[in-house]
Design an enzyme around this catalytic site. Structure first.
Site, PDB file in Angstrom:
ATOM      1  N   GLY A 209       0.836  -1.214   0.000  1.00 45.04           N
ATOM      2  CA  GLY A 209       0.000   0.000   0.000  1.00 45.04           C
ATOM      3  C   GLY A 209       0.853   1.239   0.000  1.00 45.04           C
ATOM      4  CG  ASN A 210      -0.377   4.685  -1.361  1.00 48.04           C
ATOM      5  OD1 ASN A 210      -1.063   5.476  -0.729  1.00 48.04           O
ATOM      6  ND2 ASN A 210      -0.824   4.055  -2.449  1.00 48.04           N
ATOM      7  NE  ARG A 211       4.957   7.647   3.683  1.00 47.21           N
ATOM      8  CZ  ARG A 211       5.028   8.969   3.592  1.00 47.21           C
ATOM      9  NH1 ARG A 211       4.326   9.731   4.392  1.00 47.21           N
ATOM     10  NH2 ARG A 211       5.817   9.545   2.708  1.00 47.21           N
ATOM     11  CB  ALA A 277      -2.080   7.273  -3.643  1.00 51.29           C
TER      12      ALA A 277
END
Ligand code: PMT
Length: 402
Positions: A209-211, A277
């Protein structure tokens, strides 16, 4: 026009206060009911007589005015009366009082108790404006929902030249008009927004995943609702809350789920803004069981490409749909964003760079550049709520021009 609007104008003690005389006159001419509060220092720059004459209301400067027989100015009532409180100019001194919650004069006490929206136009010398404390104080205000009209560049009272000038009265009036504009500019319009990250599972407990926190996308959704739109918000896994009768929220986890949600409804939208995102890749195989650690072994994870949701929509876009993408870049920002604008057939791309302090993932602020085939418009660091306001301002402007 500002007919019937109640505006509380706070003036603090800086040389730019002379411009607030003009601001008072113009606001009153536009039909607003203007009440002016000045700090004791501001009286050295502008007189209550001038401001009272132009506003048509007594100027307020202390809790208990002399000769008023003990009657006091009720700061709580003032904040409730106003549709908008504007502090212009805002000096570094009053800024620090607002940021630290002081209430030792009528203006700052009114700010502290105000339930109406607040807008401020800072003005100070360039080094004061550039000082980290000033930045922190302005960020604090933004965080509390205050709209900050960034100081402009130009010649300053000190004789120096740089960033610190209060925005011109005409610009402040434009911002006030926009803030108080009828909130129906997107009435009967459908707006689709993607927000947050996607999580691509490896096994039942792990994911790639991402932030992304979803703050940017949710701010855009809030602004679209404020402007009267019917909003569909396709949100990845985030903690953000949003509830509204005109909101259709679709929660998804993976890029493929986001693709399916968007594919289901993109055709009926007027404006589409892709702030999510999305993971470009996902693990090829997802284990049903938690992947066990084998001593001395490091598993190799094969990835496959996810669908490019925005590109898909760009390829199928109808002529009357307005499509906005985001670009999160780390190098050759404008060049890379322009490529995405073309490749994905977008009307506008909102560039944010991880090189800018306070921009991108998780922050409450963002620093963006709007890029179209004709224009590149750089916007200073602002709260994500303010960036969302600017995004729709830009979309409506481009729409009106097309
Ligand atoms: O959520 P926050 O913490 O508030 O952070 C906000 C943000 C940084 C996530 C947001 O401002 C932002 O930049 N979003 C886009 C991030 C991104 O994925 O950029 P990109 O350059 O990789 O993608 C370009 C565009 O294509 C984006 O509009 C993206 O939503 C879209 N995309 C990308 C890949 C993919 N498979 N499908 C897509 O739709």
């Amino acid at each position: 026009m500002l007919d019937g609007k109640n505006i509380l104008l706070g003036i603090t003690g800086g040389i730019a206060a002379y411009k607030s005389i003009f601001l008072t006159r113009e606001l009153a001419k536009l039909g607003a009911d203007v009440k002016v509060i000045i700090t004791p220092d501001a009286e050295q720059f502008v007189t209550p007589v001038t401001l009272a004459t132009l506003s048509g209301n007594p100027v307020l400067s202390s809790f208990v005015p002399e000769g008023a027989g003990g009657l006091w100015n009720n700061h709580v009532e003032l904040g409730k009366w106003a549709d908008l409180m504007v502090i212009a100019p805002l000096t570094a001194n009053t800024l620090s009082k607002l940021a630290s919650g002081q209430s030792n004069n009528l203006l700052v006490a009114t700010y502290l108790s105000a339930t109406c929206p607040v807008m401020v136009a800072p003005a100070m010398d360039l080094d004061m404006y550039a000082h980290p404390t000033t930045h922190e104080n302005l960020d604090k205000l933004r965080h509390h929902g205050v709209e900050v009209l960034e100081a402009a560049e130009g010649s300053l009272a000190s004789g120096l030249s740089g960033k610190g000038r209060m925005q011109e009265p005409e610009e402040i009036i434009e911002a006030i008009r926009h803030h108080l504009a009828p909130t129906e500019q997107l009435k009967d319009k459908r707006v689709l927004i993607t927000a947050g990250p996607t999580h691509e599972p490896l096994d039942p407990v792990r994911f790639i995943g991402n932030r992304s926190s979803g703050k940017m996308g949710f701010a855009i959704a809030k602004q679209a609702l404020r402007l009267g739109a019917e909003v569909t918000l396709v949100a990845g896994p985030v903690n953000a809350e949003l509830d509204h009768p005109r909101l259709n929220r679709m929660d998804v986890k993976t890029a493929e789920e986001m693709m399916a949600a968007v594919a289901h409804c993109y055709g009926e939208q007027d404006i589409l803004v892709f702030a999510a995102a999305v993971a470009d890749y996902r693990p090829k195989d997802v284990s049903n069981q938690k992947i066990k650690k084998t001593p001395g072994d490091a598993p190799v994870i094969e990835l496959v490409q996810n669908p490019d949701i925005l590109k898909f929509v760009g390829q199928h876009k109808k002529p009357d749909q307005f499509l906005v993408g985001f670009a999160l870049e780390t190098d050759q920002e404008v060049q890379n964003a322009r490529k995405k604008l073309d490749n994905k057939n977008l009307d506008m791309i909102v560039l944010n760079s991880l090189n800018d302090a306070g921009a991108g993932f998780e922050f409450d602020t963002n620093k963006v550049t709007f890029i179209t085939s004709k224009d590149v418009v750089e916007i200073p660091l602002k709260s994500k709520d303010e960036v969302a306001v600017d995004i729709f301002r830009q979309i409506l402007k481009l729409h009106a021009e097309s």
